[in-house]
Structures are given as structure tokens and as C-alpha cells.
Write an enzyme that holds these catalytic residues in place. Sequence first.
Site, PDB file in Angstrom:
ATOM      1  N   HIS A   1      34.235  71.201  30.390  1.00 27.61           N
ATOM      2  CA  HIS A   1      33.817  72.516  29.896  1.00 27.61           C
ATOM      3  C   HIS A   1      33.083  73.303  30.983  1.00 27.61           C
ATOM      4  O   HIS A   1      33.290  74.520  31.137  1.00 27.61           O
ATOM      5  CB  HIS A   1      32.927  72.312  28.665  1.00 27.61           C
ATOM      6  CG  HIS A   1      32.243  73.556  28.192  1.00 27.61           C
ATOM      7  ND1 HIS A   1      30.901  73.781  28.370  1.00 27.61           N
ATOM      8  CD2 HIS A   1      32.720  74.644  27.554  1.00 27.61           C
ATOM      9  CE1 HIS A   1      30.582  74.961  27.852  1.00 27.61           C
ATOM     10  NE2 HIS A   1      31.663  75.506  27.350  1.00 27.61           N
TER      11      HIS A   1
ATOM     12  N   GLU B   1      24.313  77.540  25.962  1.00 27.45           N
ATOM     13  CA  GLU B   1      25.439  77.455  25.028  1.00 27.45           C
ATOM     14  C   GLU B   1      25.261  76.240  24.109  1.00 27.45           C
ATOM     15  O   GLU B   1      25.494  76.298  22.904  1.00 27.45           O
ATOM     16  CB  GLU B   1      26.769  77.366  25.781  1.00 27.45           C
ATOM     17  CG  GLU B   1      27.970  77.343  24.840  1.00 27.45           C
ATOM     18  CD  GLU B   1      29.309  77.339  25.563  1.00 27.45           C
ATOM     19  OE1 GLU B   1      29.320  77.387  26.808  1.00 27.45           O
ATOM     20  OE2 GLU B   1      30.348  77.272  24.875  1.00 27.45           O
TER      21      GLU B   1
ATOM     22  N   GLU C   1      35.498  74.779  33.271  1.00 29.27           N
ATOM     23  CA  GLU C   1      36.101  75.965  32.648  1.00 29.27           C
ATOM     24  C   GLU C   1      35.244  77.208  32.926  1.00 29.27           C
ATOM     25  O   GLU C   1      35.754  78.263  33.320  1.00 29.27           O
ATOM     26  CB  GLU C   1      36.254  75.730  31.145  1.00 29.27           C
ATOM     27  CG  GLU C   1      36.803  76.911  30.380  1.00 29.27           C
ATOM     28  CD  GLU C   1      36.068  77.143  29.071  1.00 29.27           C
ATOM     29  OE1 GLU C   1      35.482  78.236  28.920  1.00 29.27           O
ATOM     30  OE2 GLU C   1      36.067  76.244  28.200  1.00 29.27           O
ATOM     31  N   HIS C   2      33.943  77.078  32.734  1.00 28.19           N
ATOM     32  CA  HIS C   2      33.048  78.212  33.030  1.00 28.19           C
ATOM     33  C   HIS C   2      33.138  78.618  34.495  1.00 28.19           C
ATOM     34  O   HIS C   2      33.194  79.805  34.821  1.00 28.19           O
ATOM     35  CB  HIS C   2      31.593  77.832  32.714  1.00 28.19           C
ATOM     36  CG  HIS C   2      31.199  78.060  31.294  1.00 28.19           C
ATOM     37  ND1 HIS C   2      30.165  78.868  30.922  1.00 28.19           N
ATOM     38  CD2 HIS C   2      31.731  77.581  30.143  1.00 28.19           C
ATOM     39  CE1 HIS C   2      30.052  78.884  29.593  1.00 28.19           C
ATOM     40  NE2 HIS C   2      30.982  78.102  29.099  1.00 28.19           N
TER      41      HIS C   2
END
Lengths: 447, 437
Positions: free
Chosen positions: A68, A148, A71-72
Site C-alpha cells: 500500500h 490514513e 501505491e502511494h
Amino acid sequence: MPRLPGLLLFTLSLLAAPAHADEVTSFALDNGMDVVVIEDHRAPVVVHMVWYKVGAADEPPGRSGIAHFTEHLMFKGTDAYPGKAVSEIVEANGGSDNAFTSYDYTAYFQRVAADRLDLMMALEADRMVNLTLSEADVLTERDVILEERNQRTENSASALFGEQRSAAQYLNHPYGIPIIGWRAEMETLSRQDALDFYKANYTPDNAILVVAGDVTPDAVRALAQERYGPLAPSGARAARARPQEPPQLAERRIAFADPRVAQPYVIRSYLAPERDAGDQDEAAALVYLANLLGGDGATSLLGQKLQFETRTAVYASAFYSGTSLDDTTFGLIVVPAEGVGLQQAEDAMDGVLAEFLQTGVDPEMFASLKMQLRASNIYAKDDVEGLARMYGEALASGLTVQDVQDWPDVLDQVTPEDVMAAAHAVLDRKKAVTGWLMREDVPEVTQ
Amino acid sequence: MIRFACACILALVAALPVRAAVDIQEVTSPGGIDAWLVESHEIPFVALEIRFQGGASLDAPGKRGAINLMTGLLEEGAGEMDARAFATARDALAASFEFDVYNDALSVSAQFLTENRAAAVDLLRLALTEPRFDQDAVERVRAQVVSAIRSDAKDPDKIASHTFNELAFGDHPYGTPVNGREEDVTALTRADVIEAKSRVMTRDRLFVSAVGDITAQELGVLLDDLLAGLPERGAPMPGKAEYRLSGGVTVVPFDTPQSVAVFGHEGIDRDDPDFFAAYVLNGVLGSGGFSSRLMEEVREKRGLTYGVYSYLYPMDHAALMLGQVASANNRVAEAIDVIRAEWASVAQEGITQAELDAVKTYLTGAYPLRFDGNGPIANIMVGMQMQGQGVDYIATRNDKINAVTLSDIRRVAARLLDADALHFVVVGQPVGLETTN
């Protein structure tokens, strides 16, 4: 019924519905990149998606969250398109872009006017191989993913409870680790971790291109060959082999109390088979089982018994998602009515299961589900982006285009006997986790 | 995912790109019901959108939550059918009906196959005109609403927005959630539910759109079948909601690791001549994209949040400009400082020509992309009608965006944005923040 906020609400649908075979074309580039094209010429719009066959369940041990985080960081630029150039270019062309990470895949997509497809491919092909990361960007973005996690998980008792339940469900498989990562591991993720993960996994032979909308297969093929074709494959990729579950022999029970819980509930998940390439029959039967037990509140067994007849529950449902690379779960949730304890709610749930296993499938409801299935094939055609996601998710989860196109027929051929066989196989408490989410101020006696 | 989709971004209602093949027909049924139609025969189903303007704001004084409870009961039995019989009949037709209510509208969204159209419309007509409101259904749905109210009371996002609305609008219906308070909902009777329906589901507040496999003539017949049985007139509108907040901070203590802040001040009416300029301005300030000023300053440069955004929120009886951010308890004060500073900076200096050009390209380019399915188009069209726009709005919307100049932006920024008037409701255990005033 009104929406119940603060709860995980599971909306079940039969979600069959690939576009008709004649609207879907698939092929592979010489470098191994798979391509799926879905035509829908009603509006001059195209959805461009690249799905990498790598997700949180493919992370190195101790590096949870790196899929993840990567991905950022894919939005931090390349030499050709530095900084936020990709998002700025997409926006300047009236498009929108986003990305998502799951256990089995990481996907990037843009939605844009159909005549901008080539530009989207140029941007996505560039960042497949040319990502540059500064230490400062990595550190700032790590703060963002920690916020997040705060927003999605730490601030929600229900989400924290879900993490604990998954960890208890999987004894050995990484599906037991949260996609966003365990906080302590996220705090140590580094630029090098991200670059290692990126270089190992972001290659054309590990990617699926899905283009849907106002396009033709020939045009997509030509553009894809030009933009993605020159990218070098990684060569021999090992099969995606994650640590698998051992036989699950012991029922697990967990209880989580938090002062932020307003509405307690009991939720149980059973380890369950997923759709496999060429072998989707049992998964199809489980789709019916979920709908029969806990689809619509007014017609499903759990809803009828617990919400209407005994008034034990304000909400009861079942859930199953069969698109997964490895073993998935089949689940049940009961939200007790005022004054009903969690043990009572769980007993009532088990009562419904026991009765169902004895009496079997109601033929009228089974026929109604088949009708809804057929209709879902029609309604789904209205949402080309949904179709694109369906193909991308399936192909990144070990299925083929043929499997996706066979799925409505596989569903249509399920018999009540198949459903009962699947129910007897899956509803085994030894493979289950039963969780109670509780208010902190009202003690409940757990077993 | 890399960022949250902002569920509250106001969709500036829709118009068409020059080349989009959306051809809106204005239909009037033999019985006098108006609707907008886009015929699209590729897929054999119809998406039908119905709105009753006024929504939950038409709750009678002391009966807050009645219209919401009533809306939840529309699918819980009608005509000769109880809740389960109704659901069974709907499922057998593979039709989908959704009922929802907001402050300014009650919405009914239906989709049904061409082959089942007549039967599906019969069923929906029963729900709209002959709902039973059986006492056992009232109790069942009431319990669900109460459960939702209690959950909201422990959800920091909900606490923040509910607190802001209460401080901003007091006793006006906008000041309390559409669900109502628990004590109000507990006190509602079946008679209140019946009364609630007669207040809101009436012909004088009706808007309809349809997209899909149906002709204008067929739609006319359908509209009369479906809606002619509704009463003519509903309750009067509640009147203007006076905005009562001034600048400052309200802390709502809540034991959770990340503080949630909802902030805002007065906004701008949709029919204000400067509305488009304000909309374009917000696109640069805080629309949620990576290139917005707030995202750049709060997230991209400082990593203080996963998401921050602002939006215009024009309602029928008030207009707000709102925003939201969430940061760890020990960082939220800094996030708020940065937001205030950026707000003040844009109010004073406006934006650059390059920013204006970029946001215009985005807004005008993104516009046609919304029209990509029967469901989305039906939704857009019913919204246009509620806002009093004609079908011709569609052709001119992008022109209005393009007409906004830098001096328009400066004028509206100076008029609209006021960092001193911003009020922040912060839910959590924020470090270094205290309630002002």
C-alpha cells in the site's frame, strides 16, 4: 430499511455479469502483459486500469503495509513526469485518477475522455519502470499513511475488531495481516523497502491492462504495443505461492470491548474456498448460500427469523466474496435488538443455521435468486467501470477471462443440492472465528 | 487507496459536452406530470429517479425524524402485502427500489427490466401511494433508526458534523440530523408517520427523470399509473435557516487517537451571479484533488492528514462553505493553523492565472465524463430539475465555467472567504486546542 452507520454493512449481490463475450477482447503483448478490452460506445469515456498481480499478501515478512505504501509513492513522480505531474496532467485533461491496494493486487486507474487514452498509457508505462523517490517524499508520505491508518482503523472500534478477527482466522496465511499494515511495522518502512518491492513486482509480465469504454480492440492493441510493448519483462517469475493454511482444527472465539462501541454485534467467519480457474462450482454454491441465509433482510432466512419472527436482531446478514487468490471466508453477522445479549444473538444465529441444514433450500426463494442473477447480467452492463473492475480483479486473483465469462453459467447451473453440500462443508466451527464486539460499560460473559 | 473519494463534493449539476449523445425530452403525462426522459434502448431496463423537494426539512415541529422513519417504512409493506410479501414480490421481478431522505429531498430510485416493467411499476405504486405502516414494521424500523442514532453518537465524523449543524442552525430542521434524536424517534406514533408522508410526498414537490428502454408515450402512461394517486399539496417549507456561528473553535472531547475537524462559514446561494466563480475558486482551494491548495499544504508538504477538502454547500434554506480534515491529536492544531493561513492567503491574494486555467480545463473536461450510464444520467437530470435549470443549461454550463475571470475570482474570494469567520468543530483529544468564546 434505513442505513445503519457505524456498522459493517454487507450488501450482497449476485454480481455475475460480465459483458457479453462479443464485447470483450483479450490478448497478451510479447512482453507478457495481459490486455482486456471492454467496449461500450454509449458515452465518449474510457477507463484505463493497470492491475499488478501483487498485493499485501505478497509482502516480505515484517514489512506489512509496503504494498500500500508503494501505491502511494507511485504518485511521487519520475524524471519525465516529476512530482505530481501525473495527477496534474490527468486533471488538466478533465480526468480523474486513483489507485487501490488489496491482498492480491494493486491497481491504478484513470477515467478520461476516450481520445486521451494514449496519454494515460504513456504516463502509466513510464511510472511502471522509472519511479524516482526522494527520502523527504518518503518520510512525509509515511506520515500520510499513518494518518490514513488512524482514519480507517485506529478511530474505529469496528475496524480494529476486524483486524483482530482476520488475524485469528488465518493461522499461517498473510491474509491475517492488515492491508494497510501493522502500525509498528508501518513506522519503519523505508525508501529502500519501497524500491525493492517496486523493482521486484512492477513489470509488464506481472501486470494486466484493462481498457473499457468507447474504444476498439484494434486501437487499444496498437496503443498498448507502442506504450507498454517496449518495457522489458522481468523474465522467469516464480508462481505466487504464499504460506498456506494448515488444517484448522480448533474453533476460535474473540471478544473486543471498546468505549466507542455503541451497537454490539456478533460476527462469525468460516474459512471457505474461493473461485479457482476452471473450478468455480463450490464458490458459486456459496454465493447462493450467502443470499439464502442473509441476502435481503425481509426475505433471507436470518432476516426473516431474527428480524421479523423472534425480533432478536435489528440487522442480520451473510457475506461471501469468492474472488481471491487463496482461501477466503464465508461470514454471518447478527446485530442484536435492544435488551438481547450477544450469547442470545449467537444462539439464535446458530438456531437458524441448524434449521437450515435440516430443512434445506426453499425452492421459491431459489428460483427468485436465479431470476435476480439473470437480471444482474443486464443491469451490470450499465456500469462499464464496474465491468472493468470485475475483469481486473478476477485476472489478478488467478482467474482467466474464460472463467469470468463462464461465471454466470456456473451460477445458473447451481442446484439446491450443491448449496446444501457446500453448506455442510463450510459451516464447520473448527474453521471459524466467532467475534463479539462489545460496549466497554456493559460487561458480557463470554464463553 | 491513494485518497478518499470525497462523498460530499457538490456535483455542480450537469450539462453536456457538445458531442455527448444525450438527448433530453421533456415529457408531460396525460395527467399533467412532468418528467425528463433520455431514451436509450441498448440495454432492456429503465432507471427512474423521483424526488420530493423539501425532504426531511418538512418534519413538523417536535416531530423531527418522522419523515426519515416514514421513508424507511415505504418498502416495509404496501397494499395487501406485508413487508416480507412486498420484498418477495420485488425480488421475483428482479426490480430494485431505493428510498432515502436528506434535508432538502426525499429520493426514490428504481430500476426495472423492460420485461417486468408493468408489474414493477404496480409494485412501486403501492409503496408510494398505499404503504401500510403496520405497527410491527414501525417498531422494527424504529429500532434500526435508534441503533443508527446511537452509533452516530460514537462516530467522530458524525459527532463533528452534527455538532457543527446544531451550532450553525439551532432549532431549524437543519440543526438536527434527519434521523432525529433518540427521544424524538421513540415518541413518534404511527399517526405521525402517516402525517409525515402527507407533508412530503405530494405532487407539488415532485420531480421525475427516466433513462433507458422506454418511449415518451410509454413514460407518460407510466407516470400517471405511478404517481397520480399522490395528494396535491404538502406542508409549507420551513423558512430560511439563520446562520448563528462565528469564528472560533469548539472542542468536543472524545477518546480517540485522531481528531476529526469539520469547519466552515457562510457560503453562497446557487442562484447568486458569483456562484460559478465561487465554484471555480473552491476547485483550486480545496476540491480534494492533489493540486488543491489545502491538499498541497496540509498533506503533500507536511503529511498532516490523509485527506483535507472544502466544498460549497448551497441548500434550499441556507448556504454554507464547509471543509473537513482529520489529524492525530497532537498534530491537528497545526493542521488547523495551516488551513486558516491558506484560507486567508487565498482571500487576500486570490489564485494565479495558471491555477485558474488548470482548474477550468479540469472542470470542463470532467463534465462529459459524468454522463456514462442510464443510472448516472437519470440522477443528473432530476437534480437539474430541482435546481430550476432548463435542458438548455446543459449546452451552456462549460461556457459559464470558462467565462470566470481572475478578477471574478478575486472579487468572490474577498467576499466569500473569511479566515476569521471559520469555525472549527474538533472531535477528539486535540493537543493545544480549546473551545473559544
